[in-house]
Design an enzyme around this catalytic site. Structure first.
Site, PDB file in Angstrom:
ATOM      1  N   SER A  33      -9.558  -1.210   7.137  1.00 46.22           N
ATOM      2  CA  SER A  33      -9.109  -0.983   5.957  1.00 46.22           C
ATOM      3  C   SER A  33      -8.712  -2.185   5.053  1.00 46.22           C
ATOM      4  CB  SER A  33      -8.077   0.221   5.793  1.00 46.22           C
ATOM      5  OG  SER A  33      -8.657   1.396   5.723  1.00 46.22           O
TER       6      SER A  33
ATOM      7  N   LYS B  77       0.850  -1.263   0.196  1.00 43.13           N
ATOM      8  CA  LYS B  77       0.172   0.052  -0.151  1.00 43.13           C
ATOM      9  C   LYS B  77       0.949   1.155   0.121  1.00 43.13           C
ATOM     10  CE  LYS B  77      -3.819   2.047   2.918  1.00 43.13           C
ATOM     11  NZ  LYS B  77      -4.823   1.701   4.063  1.00 43.13           N
TER      12      LYS B  77
ATOM     13  N   SER C  37      -9.623   1.502   3.111  1.00 45.32           N
ATOM     14  CA  SER C  37      -8.861   2.316   2.231  1.00 45.32           C
ATOM     15  C   SER C  37      -7.916   1.760   1.547  1.00 45.32           C
ATOM     16  CB  SER C  37      -8.071   3.481   3.215  1.00 45.32           C
ATOM     17  OG  SER C  37      -7.243   2.831   3.956  1.00 45.32           O
TER      18      SER C  37
END
Ligand code: GLN
Length: 448
Positions: A139, A40, A115
């Site tokens: 997330s 990420k 997210s």
């Protein structure tokens, strides 16, 4: 699908060649020799740009590796690239990214969740073998649910957060996406453990997560939160399937009880008060002096320089949260919001201890609905926040959680069940999860 924001293709091939060479020379190989991993865009990878999907970090190049990344590399992993996400990991749909939204690979009109949307889609679409995300309030687990893959969040303190861009420091953990429990458990084992660079990382020994995963496993005492299943926002089909699943577990010899949990409605408000408060403090460091991008107006005098840099650099949702966080910490409101939310967190922790005195596992849906349409909730932040109803609990109390993609809705989309255990009880979590993944094959994760 807009899952990757940067791909390090040439470098990945060079590392692969080097790993091949080392193996052919008879050198010992690491636990993740040649495993292709995406990370990420909030995890430092030395000398590779990092932006947290924000304009404000344009031009930032980390000088060191996040500990999790360092330990993956040491075991022979190949980092393929950085994955798209909501700006500073704030969001539930991956629509708050400076790179644009991520598309769900099963239906590009739908969100992948957030997210860590890019990290979920990279697994869903077979772009890498496992991926790392971060989980402050769901997330990892929520996008895993929306995309039909597995998403695991460790106990708070299990994985070092050194080199992870902070959102809410008392909640943040690095998590893992994958297609199977053996894959997830080996990666989780590699990144777990004490790190002197993160004062919140635990000194507890990390058990061997990959051992004894196969086989029927023991019978567990499982608590199901009644208010979670009865919640009006829960899709009735998801409710029915989870209740059916619970009945099935009971007939398989597990002790399953529906218990009352009347604190559910306090969870999302407490989470958004505490995380925005922490974020407003954490994000103060992005000022155009220490990191990344400065205002395009070089003449701007102090203090307008800061205001301009931050107004230009942060997106709408991040600004909203900094404002909210500043508000709940401001004098006159501190006790009414921040202190009360901390009290809620304390009560939740003690209630959770009571539950784990009697049970090994807490089970709930992962998300109240399947993946929603892009644009559907973006102008209604409260509706967006409510999508986190079931996931933020584990972060508030620091316990591990996993979303297993066991079901397919009549609308065609997958959905999961969330399994949680007590702090540092990752091993039984993996054992039970492996068992459930083998037994319930109602949603097949596409092969790589
Ligand atoms: N959706 C939640 C939020 O927006 C969770 C985010 C996260 O876990 N990073 O805060």
């Amino acid at each position: 699908m807009n899952a990757f924001v940067r791909v390090y293709a040439k470098e990945a091939l060079e590392i692969a060649d080097r790993l091949d060479q080392e193996r052919m020379e008879g050198n010992p190989i690491g636990k993740l020799h040649g495993v292709i991993i995406g990370i990420k865009d909030v995890l430092c990878y030395k000398d590779h740009p990092l932006t947290a999907a924000s304009r404000i970090l344009e031009g930032f190049n980390p000088l060191y590796n996040a500990t999790a990344v360092e330990w993956l590399l040491k075991e022979g992993a190949i980092i393929l690239g950085h994955l798209n996400c909501d700006e500073f990991a704030m969001g539930s749909s991956n629509e708050n990214s400076v790179y644009g939204r991520v598309k769900n690979a099963l239906d590009p009109g739908l969100v992948p969740g957030g997210s860590s949307g890019g990290s979920a889609v990279a697994i869903q679409a077979g772009l890498c073998m496992v991926s790392l995300g971060s989980d402050t309030g769901g997330s990892v687990r929520q996008p895993a649910d929306f995309c039909g893959v597995i998403g695991f969040k460790p106990s708070y303190g299990r994985v070092s957060r050194y080199g992870l861009i902070a959102y809410a420091s008392s909640f943040d953990q690095i998590g893992v996406f994958g297609r199977s429990i053996p894959d997830i458990s080996v990666v989780a084992g590699v990144i777990s453990g004490f790190d002197p660079k993160d004062s919140t990382s635990s000194r507890r020994a990390v058990p061997e997560y990959t051992e004894g995963l196969d086989g029927p496993g023991p019978k567990y005492r499982i608590a199901v939160l009644k208010e979670a299943l009865d919640h009006p926002s829960l899709d009735p089909e998801i409710r029915d399937r989870i209740r059916g699943f619970v009945a099935d577990l009971r007939s398989n010899g597990h002790l399953v009880e529906e218990i009352s949990f009347d604190l559910l409605d306090f969870i999302v408000p407490a989470y958004y008060i505490l995380t925005t408060a922490e974020a407003s403090s954490n994000l103060a460091r992005f000022d155009g002096v220490r990191y990344g991008r400065r205002t395009s107006d070089p003449q701007a005098p102090y203090p307008a320089f800061y205001a301009k840099t931050r107004s230009e650099g942060f997106g709408k949702e991040v600004k909203r949260r900094i404002l909210l966080g500043t508000f709940v910490l401001s004098s006159g409101y501190y006790d009414a919001y921040f202190t009360r939310a901390q009290q809620v967190r304390k009560i939740l922790a003690s209630r959770t201890r009571l539950i784990f005195n009697k049970f090994d596992v807490i089970l709930s849906p992962t998300v109240p609905t399947t993946a929603f349409r892009a644009g559907e909730k973006i102008s209604d932040p409260v509706a967006m926040y409510l999508a986190d109803l079931y996931t933020v609990y584990a972060n508030l109390v620091g316990i591990p959680g996993i979303s297993l993609p066991l079901f397919r809705h009549s609308n065609g989309m997958p959905f999961g069940v969330q399994v949680m255990t007590n702090q540092f009880q990752e091993l039984p979590l993996f054992k039970l999860s492996c068992n459930l993944m083998q037994q319930y094959k109602s949603y097949e994760i596409p092969a790589l």
